[in-house]
Design a protein around this motif. Structure first.
Motif, PDB file in Angstrom:
ATOM      1  N   ASP A 188      -7.732   1.852  -1.567  1.00 59.02           N
ATOM      2  CA  ASP A 188      -7.207   2.629  -0.819  1.00 59.02           C
ATOM      3  C   ASP A 188      -5.860   3.157  -1.451  1.00 59.02           C
ATOM      4  O   ASP A 188      -5.047   4.050  -0.746  1.00 59.02           O
ATOM      5  CB  ASP A 188      -6.663   2.049   0.696  1.00 59.02           C
ATOM      6  CG  ASP A 188      -5.587   1.093   0.495  1.00 59.02           C
ATOM      7  OD1 ASP A 188      -5.229   0.586  -0.575  1.00 59.02           O
ATOM      8  OD2 ASP A 188      -5.106   0.755   1.467  1.00 59.02           O
ATOM      9  N   LYS A 189      -5.661   2.940  -2.747  1.00 61.45           N
ATOM     10  CA  LYS A 189      -4.336   3.518  -3.435  1.00 61.45           C
ATOM     11  C   LYS A 189      -4.445   5.169  -3.430  1.00 61.45           C
ATOM     12  O   LYS A 189      -3.071   5.596  -3.407  1.00 61.45           O
ATOM     13  CB  LYS A 189      -4.294   3.042  -4.945  1.00 61.45           C
ATOM     14  CG  LYS A 189      -3.067   3.188  -5.535  1.00 61.45           C
ATOM     15  CD  LYS A 189      -1.830   3.001  -4.693  1.00 61.45           C
ATOM     16  CE  LYS A 189      -1.475   1.358  -4.623  1.00 61.45           C
ATOM     17  NZ  LYS A 189      -0.567   0.941  -4.080  1.00 61.45           N
ATOM     18  N   TRP A 234      -2.379   6.072  -0.482  1.00 67.02           N
ATOM     19  CA  TRP A 234      -0.733   6.033  -0.542  1.00 67.02           C
ATOM     20  C   TRP A 234      -0.214   7.033  -1.414  1.00 67.02           C
ATOM     21  O   TRP A 234       0.799   7.793  -1.176  1.00 67.02           O
ATOM     22  CB  TRP A 234      -0.463   4.529  -1.219  1.00 67.02           C
ATOM     23  CG  TRP A 234      -0.842   3.671  -0.584  1.00 67.02           C
ATOM     24  CD1 TRP A 234      -1.740   2.771  -0.098  1.00 67.02           C
ATOM     25  CD2 TRP A 234       0.486   2.756   0.149  1.00 67.02           C
ATOM     26  NE1 TRP A 234      -1.437   1.730   0.686  1.00 67.02           N
ATOM     27  CE2 TRP A 234       0.131   1.831   0.796  1.00 67.02           C
ATOM     28  CE3 TRP A 234       1.808   3.016  -0.212  1.00 67.02           C
ATOM     29  CZ2 TRP A 234       0.672   0.740   1.374  1.00 67.02           C
ATOM     30  CZ3 TRP A 234       2.808   2.003   0.575  1.00 67.02           C
ATOM     31  CH2 TRP A 234       2.001   1.160   1.483  1.00 67.02           C
ATOM     32  N   ARG A 282      -0.080  10.182   1.171  1.00 74.68           N
ATOM     33  CA  ARG A 282       0.772  10.310   2.142  1.00 74.68           C
ATOM     34  C   ARG A 282       2.175  10.425   1.426  1.00 74.68           C
ATOM     35  O   ARG A 282       2.891  11.258   2.330  1.00 74.68           O
ATOM     36  CB  ARG A 282       0.716   8.677   2.809  1.00 74.68           C
ATOM     37  CG  ARG A 282      -0.569   8.525   3.510  1.00 74.68           C
ATOM     38  CD  ARG A 282      -0.840   7.445   3.975  1.00 74.68           C
ATOM     39  NE  ARG A 282       0.149   6.882   5.011  1.00 74.68           N
ATOM     40  CZ  ARG A 282       0.346   5.501   5.054  1.00 74.68           C
ATOM     41  NH1 ARG A 282      -0.111   4.576   4.455  1.00 74.68           N
ATOM     42  NH2 ARG A 282       1.472   5.272   5.952  1.00 74.68           N
ATOM     43  N   LYS A 283       2.439   9.935   0.416  1.00 77.22           N
ATOM     44  CA  LYS A 283       3.863  10.183  -0.237  1.00 77.22           C
ATOM     45  C   LYS A 283       3.828  11.440  -0.752  1.00 77.22           C
ATOM     46  O   LYS A 283       5.049  12.114  -0.237  1.00 77.22           O
ATOM     47  CB  LYS A 283       3.989   9.247  -1.353  1.00 77.22           C
ATOM     48  CG  LYS A 283       4.030   7.761  -1.239  1.00 77.22           C
ATOM     49  CD  LYS A 283       4.354   7.079  -2.577  1.00 77.22           C
ATOM     50  CE  LYS A 283       4.409   5.644  -2.527  1.00 77.22           C
ATOM     51  NZ  LYS A 283       4.906   4.988  -3.880  1.00 77.22           N
ATOM     52  N   LEU A 331       4.049   9.410   4.307  1.00 81.42           N
ATOM     53  CA  LEU A 331       4.797   7.972   4.150  1.00 81.42           C
ATOM     54  C   LEU A 331       6.015   8.394   3.389  1.00 81.42           C
ATOM     55  O   LEU A 331       5.811   8.806   2.271  1.00 81.42           O
ATOM     56  CB  LEU A 331       3.729   6.938   3.221  1.00 81.42           C
ATOM     57  CG  LEU A 331       4.226   5.565   2.965  1.00 81.42           C
ATOM     58  CD1 LEU A 331       4.420   4.908   4.035  1.00 81.42           C
ATOM     59  CD2 LEU A 331       3.285   4.924   1.708  1.00 81.42           C
ATOM     60  N   LYS A 357       8.200   6.567   1.408  1.00 81.14           N
ATOM     61  CA  LYS A 357       8.588   5.838   0.421  1.00 81.14           C
ATOM     62  C   LYS A 357       8.557   6.341  -0.952  1.00 81.14           C
ATOM     63  O   LYS A 357       7.931   7.499  -1.236  1.00 81.14           O
ATOM     64  CB  LYS A 357       7.396   4.619   0.188  1.00 81.14           C
ATOM     65  CG  LYS A 357       7.094   3.864   1.471  1.00 81.14           C
ATOM     66  CD  LYS A 357       8.221   2.942   1.566  1.00 81.14           C
ATOM     67  CE  LYS A 357       7.816   1.921   3.015  1.00 81.14           C
ATOM     68  NZ  LYS A 357       8.966   1.200   3.292  1.00 81.14           N
ATOM     69  N   SER A 359       2.209   5.429  -7.520  1.00 84.86           N
ATOM     70  CA  SER A 359       2.230   4.258  -6.553  1.00 84.86           C
ATOM     71  C   SER A 359       1.688   2.951  -7.163  1.00 84.86           C
ATOM     72  O   SER A 359       0.876   3.008  -8.302  1.00 84.86           O
ATOM     73  CB  SER A 359       1.208   4.607  -5.323  1.00 84.86           C
ATOM     74  OG  SER A 359       1.272   3.522  -4.447  1.00 84.86           O
ATOM     75  N   ASP A 381       8.982   1.080  -4.284  1.00 88.66           N
ATOM     76  CA  ASP A 381       9.074   2.571  -4.141  1.00 88.66           C
ATOM     77  C   ASP A 381      10.193   3.208  -4.964  1.00 88.66           C
ATOM     78  O   ASP A 381       9.943   4.421  -5.451  1.00 88.66           O
ATOM     79  CB  ASP A 381       8.997   3.119  -2.722  1.00 88.66           C
ATOM     80  CG  ASP A 381      10.353   2.537  -1.998  1.00 88.66           C
ATOM     81  OD1 ASP A 381      10.698   1.454  -2.302  1.00 88.66           O
ATOM     82  OD2 ASP A 381      11.008   3.302  -0.978  1.00 88.66           O
ATOM     83  N   ASP A 390       8.520   3.063  -8.430  1.00 91.54           N
ATOM     84  CA  ASP A 390       7.692   4.511  -8.496  1.00 91.54           C
ATOM     85  C   ASP A 390       8.454   5.634  -8.949  1.00 91.54           C
ATOM     86  O   ASP A 390       8.066   6.648  -9.741  1.00 91.54           O
ATOM     87  CB  ASP A 390       6.974   4.513  -7.187  1.00 91.54           C
ATOM     88  CG  ASP A 390       5.714   3.360  -7.130  1.00 91.54           C
ATOM     89  OD1 ASP A 390       5.211   2.731  -7.973  1.00 91.54           O
ATOM     90  OD2 ASP A 390       5.529   3.440  -5.930  1.00 91.54           O
TER      91      ASP A 390
END
Length: 147
Positions: free
Chosen positions: A59-60, A63, A66-67, A104, A106, A126, A130, A133
């Motif tokens: 599911d990366k 992420w 969302r970011k 998200l 982050k 990601s 965070d 990143d």
């Protein structure tokens, strides 16, 4: 936190080839440091670079999305948004009515602006903390793309 957090990347131009070079520079730095990361660079309407390293959760990509949505919505880095929310005791959901499934706050997403044109893309990483990143984007790009 510090005011020195990069809020956006501003360039004279942005091309798909530049996106490729940026993505590869980030991956090269991550591999040099033995980090597994995912990188996505998207123009505002389509993905121009996507890489998900071996061993990262399936599911990366969620992420990354969302970011990136946070950086696109606020037109500043997701790490800066995270810090502003914390400082002012706000949340994406309660203060801005933004769904946690789509946003998200982050670190790891930085919008790319072209001078005299506005925001044209978002670069997102990601896989690390965070703040790491966020930092790997800056470190990988500073010599080639920042003046």
């Amino acid at each position: 936190m510090e005011n020195s957090i990069l809020k956006k990347i501003e360039l004279e131009q942005f091309t798909n080839r530049m996106a490729l070079d940026m993505g590869l520079a980030i991956i090269t730095l991550a591999q040099k440091n033995h980090h597994n990361i995912a990188v996505k660079i998207e123009r505002l309407n389509h993905t121009v670079f996507l890489y998900v390293d071996e061993g990262l959760p399936a599911d990366k990509h969620l992420w990354l999305n969302r970011k990136a949505n946070v950086a696109k919505h606020f037109e500043e880095s997701s790490l800066n948004v995270k810090n502003d929310l914390f400082t002012h005791k706000m949340s994406l959901k309660d203060t801005f009515a933004l769904d946690d499934n789509s946003y998200l706050a982050k670190g790891g997403a930085i919008p790319i602006f072209v001078k005299n044109a506005g925001m044209v893309a978002v670069i997102t990483v990601s896989g690390l903390s965070d703040e790491e990143d966020h930092d790997i984007i800056i470190e990988a790009l500073q010599h080639q793309f920042f003046k």
